[in-house]
Design an enzyme around this catalytic site. Structure first.
Site, short mmCIF file in Angstrom:
data_model
loop_
_atom_site.label_atom_id
_atom_site.label_comp_id
_atom_site.label_asym_id
_atom_site.label_seq_id
_atom_site.Cartn_x
_atom_site.Cartn_y
_atom_site.Cartn_z
N GLY A 67 14.00 -5.57 -2.88
CA GLY A 67 15.14 -6.09 -3.65
C GLY A 67 16.43 -6.20 -2.86
O GLY A 67 17.49 -6.41 -3.44
N GLU B 137 9.80 2.83 -6.95
CA GLU B 137 10.74 3.07 -8.06
C GLU B 137 10.21 4.17 -8.97
O GLU B 137 10.99 4.94 -9.54
CB GLU B 137 10.98 1.75 -8.81
CG GLU B 137 11.82 0.79 -7.96
CD GLU B 137 11.51 -0.68 -8.14
OE1 GLU B 137 10.92 -1.07 -9.15
OE2 GLU B 137 11.88 -1.46 -7.22
N SER C 107 11.16 -8.06 -0.49
CA SER C 107 11.91 -9.29 -0.19
C SER C 107 11.03 -10.40 0.39
O SER C 107 11.48 -11.19 1.22
CB SER C 107 13.10 -9.00 0.74
OG SER C 107 14.01 -8.11 0.11
N LYS D 123 8.28 -5.90 -12.86
CA LYS D 123 9.17 -4.74 -13.11
C LYS D 123 9.67 -4.80 -14.56
O LYS D 123 8.91 -5.22 -15.43
CB LYS D 123 10.29 -4.71 -12.07
CG LYS D 123 9.73 -4.76 -10.64
CD LYS D 123 10.74 -4.44 -9.58
CE LYS D 123 10.05 -4.50 -8.21
NZ LYS D 123 10.96 -4.15 -7.12
N ASN E 1 4.90 -8.36 -9.33
CA ASN E 1 5.32 -7.16 -10.07
C ASN E 1 6.60 -7.54 -10.80
O ASN E 1 7.66 -7.63 -10.18
CB ASN E 1 5.56 -6.01 -9.09
CG ASN E 1 6.15 -4.79 -9.76
OD1 ASN E 1 6.24 -4.73 -10.99
ND2 ASN E 1 6.56 -3.81 -8.96
N HIS F 59 4.51 3.02 -7.14
CA HIS F 59 5.62 2.18 -6.67
C HIS F 59 6.81 3.07 -6.32
O HIS F 59 7.04 4.08 -6.98
CB HIS F 59 6.00 1.16 -7.75
CG HIS F 59 6.91 0.11 -7.23
ND1 HIS F 59 8.26 0.33 -7.08
CD2 HIS F 59 6.68 -1.14 -6.77
CE1 HIS F 59 8.81 -0.76 -6.56
NE2 HIS F 59 7.88 -1.66 -6.37
N GLU G 229 5.19 -1.00 1.09
CA GLU G 229 6.48 -1.53 0.67
C GLU G 229 7.59 -0.65 1.23
O GLU G 229 7.93 0.39 0.62
CB GLU G 229 6.57 -1.54 -0.86
CG GLU G 229 5.53 -2.40 -1.54
CD GLU G 229 5.99 -2.86 -2.92
OE1 GLU G 229 6.06 -4.07 -3.12
OE2 GLU G 229 6.29 -2.00 -3.76
#
Ligand code: 13P
Length: 249
Positions: free
Chosen positions: A172, A96, A212, A11, A9, A94, A166
């Site tokens: 991250g 985000e 991660s 992003k 991904n 996702h 996730e």
């Protein structure tokens, strides 16, 4: 049996030229691998990346799609448009998107259905934030995301969905979930699928871990029986790191 999958991904990283270069590098290294490898790129990269990858070994996905089929939705990109680029997959839900763009399970459910109508494989994301884990609510949070997001699909539709767990606290941050934490949640998810769609469906659903994940920790995660691969952010931006994860299988 279910597929082993590693999906990158990207992003909001890489301009078009750099994205094409990265895709070419991955494409060169991925040939002959028995893992399903997917590059999920920004919308504008899709049609160009599509031209430089070998579609039998490397697949292309988007990072999101619109919750409406077409029409006056300025700035949105529909599932049909994504499909027309040669993409085969789309990430939906996702964390985000959930956190920064207020995407709720109802909206995500519409997106999943539009993806399926357009023969795209949805990679449906779920995961708890740190406070939810610390207060022991992580399992109920993920359960609700899955039930509201994808459990009204027909068995036929559901068989086409990939799930990505996730944990938001691992995304991250460099703080990867332990293999035991990942396995625990993946097992819960597979159990939920068994209850809703039956044992065969549960056994055939790929459940990916994201957060991660790196070449150095991928193997111990992928060794767990219910972890069928990874959804990779930062480490997918470098071909060697990304392939290091693919080759962890
Ligand atoms: P990182 O691998 O950068 O933690 O991101 C994971 C992720 O969000 C993939 O969708």
């Amino acid at each position: 049996m279910r597929k082993k999958i590693v999906a990158g991904n990207w992003k909001m990283n890489k301009n078009l030229q750099d994205g094409i270069e990265l895709a070419k590098q991955v494409n060169q290294q991925v040939l002959g691998n028995n893992v399903t490898v997917i590059l999920c790129t920004p919308f504008i990269h899709l049609s160009e990346v599509s031209k430089v990858i070998s579609k039998d070994s490397l697949f292309l996905g988007a990072e999101n799609c619109a919750s409406e089929a077409s029409g006056a939705y300025t700035g949105e990109v529909s599932a049909e448009m994504i499909k027309s680029t040669g993409a085969t997959h789309v990430i939906i839900g996702h964390s985000e998107r959930r956190a920064y763009y207020n995407e709720d399970n109802k909206t995500l459910n519409k997106k999943v259905k539009l993806a399926l109508e357009n023969e795209l494989t949805p990679i449906f994301c779920c995961g708890e934030v740190l406070a939810e884990r610390e207060s022991g609510k992580h399992i109920s949070v993920v359960k609700q995301q899955i039930e509201e997001g994808i459990f009204d699909l027909s068995p036929e539709q559901f068989s086409k969905v990939v799930i990505a767990y996730e944990p938001v606290w691992a995304i991250g941050t460099g703080v990867v979930a332990s293999p035991e934490q990942a396995q625990e949640m993946h097992k819960v998810i597979r159990h939920l699928i068994t209850e809703k769609y039956g044992k065969d469906a549960a056994g055939n659903t790929s459940i990916l871990y994201g957060g991660s994940c790196k070449p150095s920790n991928a193997k111990e995660l992928f060794d767990k029986p219910d972890v069928d691969g990874g959804l990779i952010g930062g480490a997918s931006l470098n071909a060697d790191d990304f392939m290091g994860i693919v080759n962890a299988f």
